[in-house]
Design a protein around this motif. Structure first.
Motif, PDB file in Angstrom:
ATOM      1  N   LEU A  53       0.925  -1.275   0.044  1.00  0.00           N
ATOM      2  CA  LEU A  53      -0.147   0.060   0.027  1.00  0.00           C
ATOM      3  C   LEU A  53       1.065   1.145   0.053  1.00  0.00           C
ATOM      4  CD1 LEU A  53      -2.693   1.408   0.300  1.00  0.00           C
ATOM      5  CD2 LEU A  53      -2.542   0.817   2.817  1.00  0.00           C
ATOM      6  N   LEU A  54       0.858   1.999  -0.998  1.00  0.00           N
ATOM      7  CA  LEU A  54       1.518   3.346  -1.241  1.00  0.00           C
ATOM      8  C   LEU A  54       0.991   4.566  -0.994  1.00  0.00           C
ATOM      9  CD1 LEU A  54       3.307   2.178  -4.601  1.00  0.00           C
ATOM     10  CD2 LEU A  54       4.428   2.582  -2.412  1.00  0.00           C
ATOM     11  N   GLU A  55       1.591   5.312  -0.230  1.00  0.00           N
ATOM     12  CA  GLU A  55       0.765   6.508   0.181  1.00  0.00           C
ATOM     13  C   GLU A  55       1.863   7.772   0.143  1.00  0.00           C
ATOM     14  OE1 GLU A  55      -2.318   8.028   0.890  1.00  0.00           O
ATOM     15  OE2 GLU A  55      -0.799   9.929   1.579  1.00  0.00           O
ATOM     16  N   GLN A  56       1.340   8.918  -0.405  1.00  0.00           N
ATOM     17  CA  GLN A  56       2.353   9.964  -0.997  1.00  0.00           C
ATOM     18  C   GLN A  56       2.669  10.741   0.354  1.00  0.00           C
ATOM     19  OE1 GLN A  56       0.412  12.929  -3.354  1.00  0.00           O
ATOM     20  NE2 GLN A  56      -1.524  12.744  -2.424  1.00  0.00           N
ATOM     21  N   PHE A  57       1.792  10.724   1.361  1.00  0.00           N
ATOM     22  CA  PHE A  57       1.948  11.765   2.685  1.00  0.00           C
ATOM     23  C   PHE A  57       2.416  10.853   3.833  1.00  0.00           C
ATOM     24  CE2 PHE A  57      -1.316  14.526   0.613  1.00  0.00           C
ATOM     25  CZ  PHE A  57      -0.455  15.323   0.089  1.00  0.00           C
ATOM     26  N   THR A  58       2.846  11.583   5.048  1.00  0.00           N
ATOM     27  CA  THR A  58       3.311  10.936   6.289  1.00  0.00           C
ATOM     28  C   THR A  58       2.058  10.431   6.764  1.00  0.00           C
ATOM     29  OG1 THR A  58       5.274  11.956   6.194  1.00  0.00           O
ATOM     30  CG2 THR A  58       4.475  10.762   8.159  1.00  0.00           C
ATOM     31  N   LEU A  59       1.687   9.211   7.107  1.00  0.00           N
ATOM     32  CA  LEU A  59       0.562   8.661   7.906  1.00  0.00           C
ATOM     33  C   LEU A  59       0.571   9.038   9.306  1.00  0.00           C
ATOM     34  CD1 LEU A  59      -0.132   5.465   5.872  1.00  0.00           C
ATOM     35  CD2 LEU A  59      -1.443   7.373   5.673  1.00  0.00           C
ATOM     36  N   PRO A  60      -0.575   9.304   9.909  1.00  0.00           N
ATOM     37  CA  PRO A  60      -1.797   9.956   9.442  1.00  0.00           C
ATOM     38  C   PRO A  60      -1.693  11.002   8.851  1.00  0.00           C
ATOM     39  CG  PRO A  60      -2.097  10.081  11.825  1.00  0.00           C
ATOM     40  CD  PRO A  60      -0.659   9.629  11.452  1.00  0.00           C
ATOM     41  N   HIS A  61      -2.786  11.786   7.906  1.00  0.00           N
ATOM     42  CA  HIS A  61      -2.851  13.004   7.443  1.00  0.00           C
ATOM     43  C   HIS A  61      -3.921  13.377   7.242  1.00  0.00           C
ATOM     44  CE1 HIS A  61      -3.819  12.306   3.302  1.00  0.00           C
ATOM     45  NE2 HIS A  61      -3.383  10.940   3.265  1.00  0.00           N
ATOM     46  N   THR A  62      -3.979  14.903   6.654  1.00  0.00           N
ATOM     47  CA  THR A  62      -5.461  15.522   6.757  1.00  0.00           C
ATOM     48  C   THR A  62      -5.477  15.984   5.293  1.00  0.00           C
ATOM     49  OG1 THR A  62      -4.455  17.363   7.594  1.00  0.00           O
ATOM     50  CG2 THR A  62      -5.575  16.090   9.255  1.00  0.00           C
ATOM     51  N   ARG A  63      -4.920  15.744   4.606  1.00  0.00           N
ATOM     52  CA  ARG A  63      -5.099  16.180   3.025  1.00  0.00           C
ATOM     53  C   ARG A  63      -5.856  15.677   2.086  1.00  0.00           C
ATOM     54  NH1 ARG A  63      -3.633  20.488   4.515  1.00  0.00           N
ATOM     55  NH2 ARG A  63      -3.364  21.124   2.220  1.00  0.00           N
ATOM     56  N   GLY A  64      -6.461  14.448   2.371  1.00  0.00           N
ATOM     57  CA  GLY A  64      -7.352  13.830   1.382  1.00  0.00           C
ATOM     58  C   GLY A  64      -8.603  14.140   1.682  1.00  0.00           C
ATOM     59  N   SER A  65      -9.658  12.865   1.663  1.00  0.00           N
ATOM     60  CA  SER A  65     -11.054  13.061   2.107  1.00  0.00           C
ATOM     61  C   SER A  65     -11.296  11.772   3.332  1.00  0.00           C
ATOM     62  CB  SER A  65     -11.727  12.424   0.908  1.00  0.00           C
ATOM     63  OG  SER A  65     -11.440  12.896  -0.144  1.00  0.00           O
ATOM     64  N   SER A  66     -10.484  11.324   3.894  1.00  0.00           N
ATOM     65  CA  SER A  66     -10.798  10.266   4.963  1.00  0.00           C
ATOM     66  C   SER A  66     -10.377  10.654   6.255  1.00  0.00           C
ATOM     67  CB  SER A  66     -10.050   8.835   4.664  1.00  0.00           C
ATOM     68  OG  SER A  66     -10.447   8.276   3.308  1.00  0.00           O
ATOM     69  N   HIS A  67      -9.924  11.970   6.386  1.00  0.00           N
ATOM     70  CA  HIS A  67      -9.611  12.236   7.846  1.00  0.00           C
ATOM     71  C   HIS A  67     -10.721  12.948   8.574  1.00  0.00           C
ATOM     72  CE1 HIS A  67      -9.191  15.961   5.326  1.00  0.00           C
ATOM     73  NE2 HIS A  67      -9.468  16.613   6.604  1.00  0.00           N
ATOM     74  N   GLY A  68     -10.472  13.059   9.866  1.00  0.00           N
ATOM     75  CA  GLY A  68     -11.480  13.717  10.636  1.00  0.00           C
ATOM     76  C   GLY A  68     -12.053  12.497  11.549  1.00  0.00           C
ATOM     77  N   GLN A  69     -12.692  13.132  12.657  1.00  0.00           N
ATOM     78  CA  GLN A  69     -13.092  12.193  13.577  1.00  0.00           C
ATOM     79  C   GLN A  69     -14.430  11.303  13.286  1.00  0.00           C
ATOM     80  OE1 GLN A  69     -12.751  12.894  17.732  1.00  0.00           O
ATOM     81  NE2 GLN A  69     -11.203  14.619  17.187  1.00  0.00           N
ATOM     82  N   THR A  70     -15.263  12.005  12.731  1.00  0.00           N
ATOM     83  CA  THR A  70     -16.861  11.199  12.348  1.00  0.00           C
ATOM     84  C   THR A  70     -17.178  11.317  11.057  1.00  0.00           C
ATOM     85  OG1 THR A  70     -17.641  13.426  13.028  1.00  0.00           O
ATOM     86  CG2 THR A  70     -17.411  11.806  14.721  1.00  0.00           C
ATOM     87  N   ARG A  71     -18.147  10.233  10.834  1.00  0.00           N
ATOM     88  CA  ARG A  71     -18.686  10.198   9.595  1.00  0.00           C
ATOM     89  C   ARG A  71     -20.206   9.743   9.662  1.00  0.00           C
ATOM     90  NH1 ARG A  71     -14.620  12.669   7.954  1.00  0.00           N
ATOM     91  NH2 ARG A  71     -13.486  12.164   5.982  1.00  0.00           N
ATOM     92  N   ILE A  72     -21.056   9.809   8.918  1.00  0.00           N
ATOM     93  CA  ILE A  72     -22.273   9.266   9.049  1.00  0.00           C
ATOM     94  C   ILE A  72     -22.396   8.012   8.558  1.00  0.00           C
ATOM     95  CG2 ILE A  72     -25.087   9.680   8.461  1.00  0.00           C
ATOM     96  CD1 ILE A  72     -24.652  12.507   8.460  1.00  0.00           C
ATOM     97  N   ILE A  73     -23.062   6.876   9.159  1.00  0.00           N
ATOM     98  CA  ILE A  73     -23.180   5.774   8.403  1.00  0.00           C
ATOM     99  C   ILE A  73     -24.967   5.556   8.420  1.00  0.00           C
ATOM    100  CG2 ILE A  73     -22.606   4.397  10.733  1.00  0.00           C
ATOM    101  CD1 ILE A  73     -22.074   1.952   8.863  1.00  0.00           C
ATOM    102  N   ARG A  74     -25.272   5.098   7.272  1.00  0.00           N
ATOM    103  CA  ARG A  74     -26.667   5.038   7.254  1.00  0.00           C
ATOM    104  C   ARG A  74     -27.095   3.958   6.088  1.00  0.00           C
ATOM    105  NH1 ARG A  74     -27.572   8.975   2.200  1.00  0.00           N
ATOM    106  NH2 ARG A  74     -25.661   9.809   2.375  1.00  0.00           N
ATOM    107  N   LYS A  75     -28.320   3.633   6.162  1.00  0.00           N
ATOM    108  CA  LYS A  75     -29.068   2.643   5.325  1.00  0.00           C
ATOM    109  C   LYS A  75     -29.954   3.615   4.315  1.00  0.00           C
ATOM    110  CE  LYS A  75     -28.482  -1.783   7.438  1.00  0.00           C
ATOM    111  NZ  LYS A  75     -29.124  -2.818   8.357  1.00  0.00           N
ATOM    112  N   ALA A  76     -30.299   4.618   4.720  1.00  0.00           N
ATOM    113  CA  ALA A  76     -31.292   5.419   3.886  1.00  0.00           C
ATOM    114  C   ALA A  76     -30.655   6.005   2.878  1.00  0.00           C
ATOM    115  CB  ALA A  76     -31.652   6.716   5.154  1.00  0.00           C
ATOM    116  N   TYR A  77     -31.069   5.647   1.853  1.00  0.00           N
ATOM    117  CA  TYR A  77     -30.531   6.169   0.360  1.00  0.00           C
ATOM    118  C   TYR A  77     -31.748   6.319  -0.469  1.00  0.00           C
ATOM    119  CZ  TYR A  77     -25.373   6.516   0.503  1.00  0.00           C
ATOM    120  OH  TYR A  77     -24.238   6.930   0.742  1.00  0.00           O
TER     121      TYR A  77
END
Ligand SMILES: Cc1cc2nc3c(=O)[nH]c(=O)nc-3n(C[C@H](O)[C@H](O)[C@H](O)COP(=O)(O)OP(=O)(O)OC[C@H]3O[C@@H](n4cnc5c(N)ncnc54)[C@H](O)[C@@H]3O)c2cc1C
Length: 388
Positions: free
Chosen positions: A34-58
């Motif tokens: 698995l190759l990554e351009q930045f030092t892990l962990p990082h905050t430069r892409g889309s997957s950082h931050g503490q929370t995300r919504i998980i749901r079945k409603a679509y």
């Protein structure tokens, strides 16, 4: 004679999708890098931050159905790692009762027999205090929904991958890809070879695909992640089971507004606009004034009387959008041993484990567990400027 490090498979990009894809590959005993351009962990892409919504409603059945398995795989990962990744809060969906989108959310939940509570204007505030439901809006709660602890989830997926023998090399930007029966990947630090390559490069996908003559209509937008202060602490707190919410349409907004209960920062609730300004992922820090924040100010002043309608904290994150907001999960049209997972359009995190499984199935040449027609590259045929 030069020697290259050889693997069965290489995955580019250690966001949530690349991390779960690598984990799935190593679980199936494939030697994986698995190759990554930045030092892990990082905050430069889309997957950082503490929370995300998980749901079945679509609005679409296929997402609701994929989420069934995704919940199981998240729970499996929690058990395997002994770490809590999900907290159930429910998801409140609001929108004009007769609008197509609100009706689609409701009917998808009904058709798929997902646990749901429909609220009326009379009983709304008994269940959801401190929120004003707009006239004519319907409200329902997907009771399966909740919060995913995103940073923790990403870390756990990478740790489990490494525990099973997977190799992560961070601070290694991929600079070139040479397709062939064996794919050769060059980075700032070395050259690697493998029989297959998965590209999960998030906002940088277009830049990487240009190396292999594929041009997808992906738009990168910068999202202002806004936190709003509670007038009375804990009015909207996760401990009080305040739900996540989505407003599908509103007086103020063309795009959705969504929020999560206060949790990661004391007395601050996260409420964001589901769109932003187009950006180059390497230039995101150039300030762009957002109409989104004005839209949120108006909405919060009208509908969340317990919040101060001025953002207390603004962070940023990137979406990579496709024109139809559906993902890209497919093989390269010319090179069957290169698979692309991209265009998660601001709603891909919750699917991480199932996307990892699907991208793994694609690169291994297995029949995918779901019909991938909505995610095929050929739907953009007219937009592809391929020099192949
Ligand atoms: C504000 C915000 C809120 C969101 N809310 C939700 C939500 O509530 N629920 C939900 O399900 N989803 C949500 N999402 C969407 C979700 O977070 C994304 O869909 C998901 O994180 C995308 O992951 P990814 O792995 O595709 O991309 P990324 O996380 O960006 O990972 C791509 C990785 O590839 C690396 N990379 C790129 N190019 C190279 C290269 N040349 N060499 C080496 N490495 C490279 C990057 O550095 C990066 O680490 C949200 C997104 C944002 C921004």
């Amino acid at each position: 004679m030069s020697t290259f490090e050889c693997y069965d498979y290489i995955v580019i990009g250690a966001g949530i999708q690349g991390s779960f894809t690598s984990y799935q590959l190593v679980k199936r005993k494939r030697k994986t890098l698995l190759l990554e351009q930045f030092t892990l962990p990082h905050t430069r892409g889309s997957s950082h931050g503490q929370t995300r919504i998980i749901r079945k409603a679509y609005e679409e059945d296929f997402y609701t159905q994929m989420m069934g398995e995704s919940y199981e795989l998240w729970a499996e990962m929690e058990r395997e790692a002994g770490v809590k990744l999900y907290r159930r809060t429910g998801l409140l969906v609001m929108g004009p009762e007769n609008s197509r989108r609100y009706r689609d959310f409701k009917s998808t939940l009904e058709k798929n027999k997902i646990s749901m509570v429909v609220l009326t204007s009379d009983n709304f505030n008994q269940h959801i205090p401190n929120v004003i439901l707009a006239d004519g809006d319907g409200a329902l709660v997907d009771t399966t929904a909740g919060v995913l602890y995103a940073d923790r989830a990403l870390k756990v997926a990478q740790e489990q991958f490494q525990k099973l023998g997977g190799v992560i090399k961070d601070q290694e930007k991929v600079t070139d890809i040479k397709p062939g029966l064996t794919v050769t990947v060059s980075t700032s630090e070395g050259v690697y070879q493998a029989k297959g390559l998965v590209i999960t490069a998030g906002p940088w996908t277009s830049k990487l695909l240009a190396n292999i003559d594929l041009h997808l209509p992906l738009e990168v937008v910068r999202i202002n992640v806004c936190y709003w202060k509670e007038k009375i602490p804990e009015s909207y707190h996760v401990k009080k089971r305040f739900p996540c919410f989505i407003l599908t349409e509103g007086e103020e907004a063309k795009e959705d507004i969504y929020g999560l209960p206060s949790n990661e920062y004391p007395d601050l609730m996260k409420i964001c606009y589901h769109d932003g300004s187009e950006t180059d992922p390497d230039q995101r820090d150039k300030k762009t004034e957002g109409a989104d924040i004005d839209i949120l100010r108006c909405y919060i002043a009208r509908s969340f009387p317990g919040l101060i309608p001025e953002p207390a904290v603004i962070e940023s994150c990137l979406y990579t959008k496709t024109p139809d907001r559906h993902f890209v999960l497919d093989r390269h049209p010319a090179y069957g041993n290169i698979v692309i997972g991209a265009g998660f359009s601001g709603h891909g995190f919750k699917f991480g484990p199932v996307i990892g499984k699907l991208l793994c199935e694609l690169i291994l040449g297995e029949v995918p567990s779901y019909d991938l027609a909505p995610f095929q590259i050929s739907r953009f045929q007219t937009n592809i400027k391929s020099s192949l």
